[in-house]
Scaffold this active site. Structure first.
Site, mmCIF file in Angstrom:
data_model
loop_
_atom_site.group_PDB
_atom_site.id
_atom_site.type_symbol
_atom_site.label_atom_id
_atom_site.label_comp_id
_atom_site.label_asym_id
_atom_site.label_seq_id
_atom_site.Cartn_x
_atom_site.Cartn_y
_atom_site.Cartn_z
ATOM 1 N N LYS A 59 12.665 58.642 -1.900
ATOM 2 C CA LYS A 59 12.548 59.121 -0.464
ATOM 3 C C LYS A 59 13.951 59.297 0.143
ATOM 4 O O LYS A 59 14.164 60.308 1.035
ATOM 5 C CB LYS A 59 11.333 58.607 0.384
ATOM 6 C CG LYS A 59 10.004 58.721 -0.156
ATOM 7 C CD LYS A 59 9.630 60.187 -0.250
ATOM 8 C CE LYS A 59 8.379 60.298 -0.826
ATOM 9 N NZ LYS A 59 7.212 60.205 0.188
ATOM 10 N N LYS A 60 14.706 58.306 -0.102
ATOM 11 C CA LYS A 60 16.109 58.378 0.530
ATOM 12 C C LYS A 60 16.955 59.303 -0.227
ATOM 13 O O LYS A 60 18.275 59.518 0.460
ATOM 14 C CB LYS A 60 16.668 56.754 0.584
ATOM 15 C CG LYS A 60 16.045 55.805 1.490
ATOM 16 C CD LYS A 60 16.478 54.567 1.268
ATOM 17 C CE LYS A 60 16.023 53.465 2.694
ATOM 18 N NZ LYS A 60 14.424 53.397 2.248
ATOM 19 N N LEU A 61 16.526 59.967 -1.075
ATOM 20 C CA LEU A 61 17.523 60.911 -1.687
ATOM 21 C C LEU A 61 17.599 62.220 -0.582
ATOM 22 O O LEU A 61 18.290 63.364 -1.086
ATOM 23 C CB LEU A 61 17.042 61.473 -3.227
ATOM 24 C CG LEU A 61 17.341 60.430 -4.346
ATOM 25 C CD1 LEU A 61 16.815 60.701 -5.484
ATOM 26 C CD2 LEU A 61 18.760 60.070 -4.421
ATOM 27 N N ASP A 113 17.299 50.130 -3.159
ATOM 28 C CA ASP A 113 15.740 50.573 -3.300
ATOM 29 C C ASP A 113 15.530 51.189 -4.846
ATOM 30 O O ASP A 113 14.769 50.917 -5.421
ATOM 31 C CB ASP A 113 15.441 51.672 -2.513
ATOM 32 C CG ASP A 113 15.072 50.773 -0.786
ATOM 33 O OD1 ASP A 113 14.704 49.626 -0.930
ATOM 34 O OD2 ASP A 113 15.119 51.579 0.144
#
Length: 763
Positions: free
Chosen positions: A221-223, A267
């Site tokens: 999701k942090k991409l 992460d």
């Protein structure tokens, strides 16, 4: 994949040599020689995955219960503490006070809180369940008590949802189905047949996979472009925890490389680092550092400590035996088992060894197919289904489209932690009497105890429906409710999130259909964020700026406070029409043009271009600027008085500046009074920040003591009320006052008010 360490843990004893259960006994030399590379790395053979029966046997392979037992104990302890903290036992009476006109936001509208005393009973059940899990006492019953109360409270209030609260419920559910009481438990003392007995491998597989998913999906999701470009959590770079990095890097690179880049890499890699033997020490170090930092950066309750408790699950399952074996012998009576021998368990599948020759040296033993029972197959089926469901849930938003806003999902199960930050500039609630046509305005958040409804269409619908039911008590008939909410997400323009022209009471909403009155996020304007930084960098410290974007055909009605004596509107893109209400004049502005708007009056900004308009408010808080200037002069005067360089006598209103720092004085001049109060608070904050470790620990312990104390005392009052009825009002008042008693250092957190006053968020 998740089977490797648990399997290896079942085969490697405290002395590091290979061993198996008694029924698996085979020559160690042969075992070591026949191990393939895959088995050494992953803990299972390729043949274990070639058939259903072999997979069931793998997932039910006997495994040491030690690590699972220690995790069970730690999880129960953390949850018992969490109940008084984030679950809200200490302030339960504020949240569920009987008869209070409060709008609530349950997942299902038929869910309603019980009367206050009964809600305390629900928390007692949950707390006893957590204690039972920790002690391994009546384990299954304790798990059921905990998760039934926990999920009821969880579903009762969507405004309290977050990823880690969801994780707690999942782990509690998993433990209910596991054999977590086989090691260091009261149940083991009561029932010797389960004491120190093997647990099936799938117990570890589920927990490890769950934690792996939490880390890895959070990394996926942090991409998101906002995170990669450093817009999601840019404010964190100014926190004192990142000061060591600022010695070698500018704050902009600390934000981009350390906060966002470091979070992304950790992460994505944490699960893999914890999984493999070679990288596990590094993984444990980095995730420990990461969670310790998070415990100071965010108000996330016991989440950091829960994740720290999960890290040893990736180690060999017999690590507690080797760890506690190092303790002195006189402590062994109260410590967990250190003997490497575990009892066979009916929950596990054992390979039966059949020797076809009486000459053991000539003919090697042959492993007979294991006997698989229904419970073994059900355990394997559950493991596969659960892991599949957990991989699917973070991407299931195409089903529950009604809960999608600018971000997807039910804000709890997607593991998109800290990816989005929001700021709200303007919130207006308008009601219209359906009979008289009268229009009025409500204080934002009236009848609520949370602010999260502003970002979620499902909550907004519930809030509007609740207001429609409550306002008739105030002679407003069948009111229509309109919301005008302006939000900036990840440092974009402030813009509307919902259509202000829609009566939300009558608006359609379905969990499975897109929200028709949600305004689109103006992602095409995202490149402006770079320009924002340039503009803000060119301003002085007293000038503030707000960036606005609006849709064609809509307008912003705004009131400029009298404190903002120098406010102007600058158009960046599109075309706007500014109406000054009192002057009854209109001004049309093109990109690059500006206009000064009067203070203490309303104005309207209409977007008249065919595309969205972009403009910014530039203002100076003249009142605050004058106050800061006076503070500076008073501080300089006070310094001159104290060092003896001030030769002129002070007028009576300035005499309090001559008093000692610790003296309490009564200042008649309001500016001097504010200045002295500010100086005392700055001194107190400095003292608290420079306090030693012992003083900080004492302050922390005292604060937690009185918080927990209040929760238990209020619970005792509620249980008494249920048992024997309400006492006289005077007695009840005295009891509540006693429960509300605070320590000498609990006069309120002085840090937070000072942030706004002196302009230093790190204070």
């Amino acid at each position: 994949m998740e089977a490797r360490d648990a399997t290896a843990g079942a085969l490697v004893g405290s002395d590091g040599e290979e061993q198996t259960a008694k029924k698996d006994a085979a020559p160690k030399k042969d075992t070591a020689q026949t191990k393939s590379n895959m088995e050494r790395i992953f803990g299972f053979r390729k043949e274990d995955l070639t058939s259903w029966n072999s997979l069931v046997a793998l997932l039910n392979r006997p495994t040491d219960p030690a690590s699972l037992g220690i995790f069970r104990c730690l999880f129960g302890l953390v949850m018992a503490i969490d109940i008084t903290q984030e679950r809200g036992l200490s302030h339960l009476d504020y949240k569920y006070l009987d008869g209070a006109p409060v709008c609530r936001f349950p997942l299902f509208n038929f869910l309603q809180p019980l009367p206050l005393d009964w809600m305390y009973l629900v928390y007692v059940v949950m707390f006893l369940g957590a204690l039972g899990i920790m002690l391994g006492c009546f384990y299954r019953l304790s798990c059921l008590m905990f998760i039934s109360a926990y999920w009821y409270i969880f579903f009762l209030d969507k405004t309290a949802w977050n990823n880690h609260s969801y994780l707690y419920g999942l782990i509690g559910f998993q433990l209910t189905l596991m054999d977590g009481n086989r090691y260091w438990s009261i149940d083991g003392l009561r029932r010797p047949s389960i004491r120190n007995a093997h647990v099936p491998l799938w117990n570890y597989t589920l927990l490890r996979t769950q934690i792996f998913i939490v880390y890895f999906i959070a990394g996926i999701k942090k991409l998101d472009a906002d995170w990669v470009e450093g817009y999601s959590m840019s404010y964190l770079a100014h926190h004192w925890l990142f000061d060591p990095f600022k010695v070698i890097l500018p704050v902009e690179l600390v934000n981009l490389l350390v906060v966002h880049g470091g979070g992304l890499v950790l992460d994505l890699t944490a699960g893999y680092l914890l999984f493999f033997d070679v990288t596990r020490p590094y993984g444990i170090f980095f995730v420990t550092y990461f969670h310790c930092m998070n415990s100071q950066l965010f108000s996330i309750g016991m989440f950091s400590y829960t994740m720290l408790a999960t890290s040893p699950l990736f180690c060999y399952p017999d690590w507690p035996r080797r760890f506690f074996a190092r303790f002195p012998a006189f402590l062994r009576a109260i410590l967990p088992f250190t003997s490497p021998d575990s009892q066979p368990s009916s929950s596990c599948v054992y390979n039966e060894i059949h020797n076809t020759s009486t000459e053991r040296q000539e003919t090697p033993p042959v492993a007979k197919p294991p006997k698989l029972r229904l419970k073994h197959k059900l355990g394997a089926i559950f493991t596969i289904l659960y892991i599949t469901e957990q991989l699917f849930m973070p991407y299931s938003h195409f089903i529950t489209q009604g809960y999608n806003n600018w971000t997807n999902g039910l804000y709890g199960y997607s593991w998109d932690m800290m990816v989005h930050s929001r700021s709200h500039q303007h919130v207006k609630i308008t009601y219209k009497d359906a009979e008289t046509g009268d229009i009025g305005y409500l204080n934002p958040g009236v009848f609520t105890q949370s602010r999260r409804w502003k970002d979620h269409g499902d909550m907004l619908k519930q809030y509007a429906t609740c207001l429609n039911q409550l306002l008739p008590r105030y002679n407003i008939s069948d009111p229509e409710i309109y919301f005008d909410i302006w939000v900036s997400i990840n440092e974009r323009f402030q813009q509307r999130i919902f259509d202000p022209r829609v009566n939300i009471v009558k608006a359609d909403w379905s969990p499975f259909q897109p929200n028709s009155w949600l305004m689109p996020l103006l992602v095409d304007l995202s490149p402006w964020r770079t320009k924002f930084q340039e503009i803000e960098g060119s301003l002085d410290n007293q000038t503030e700026i707000v960036f606005i974007a609006d849709f064609p055909g809509l307008h912003l009605e705004n009131f400029v406070s009298e404190d903002l004596g120098n406010t102007s509107i600058h158009v960046l893109q599109g075309k706007v029409n500014v109406e000054v209400v009192e002057e009854k004049k209109n001004y049309t502005l093109q990109p690059g043009e500006q206009i000064k708007v009067p203070a203490g009056a309303y104005h309207k900004v209409f977007t008249v271009s065919e595309s969205p308009s972009c403009y910014m408010y530039v203002y100076v808080n003249t009142t605050e600027a004058a106050l800061q200037e006076n503070f500076t002069k008073l501080f300089e005067l006070q310094e001159r008085v104290r060092n003896g360089t001030e030769t002129e006598p002070l007028p009576p209103e300035l005499q309090p500046l001559m008093a000692a720092e610790d003296d309490e004085v009564n200042a008649t001049d309001p500016i001097v009074q504010l200045f002295l109060k500010r100086q005392r608070r700055i001194k107190e904050v400095k003292r608290r920040r420079e306090a030693g470790v012992l003083e900080r620990l004492e302050r922390f312990a005292v604060k937690k003591y009185y918080t927990i104390r209040r929760g238990f005392l209020m619970t005792a009052i509620a249980m008494r009320n249920l048992a024997v009825g309400l006492p006289p009002l005077e007695q009840l008042t005295r009891e509540v006052a006693f429960a509300n008693m605070k320590g000498p250092q609990a006069d309120g957190n002085q840090d937070d008010p000072l942030k706004d006053e002196v302009g230093h968020g790190e204070l």
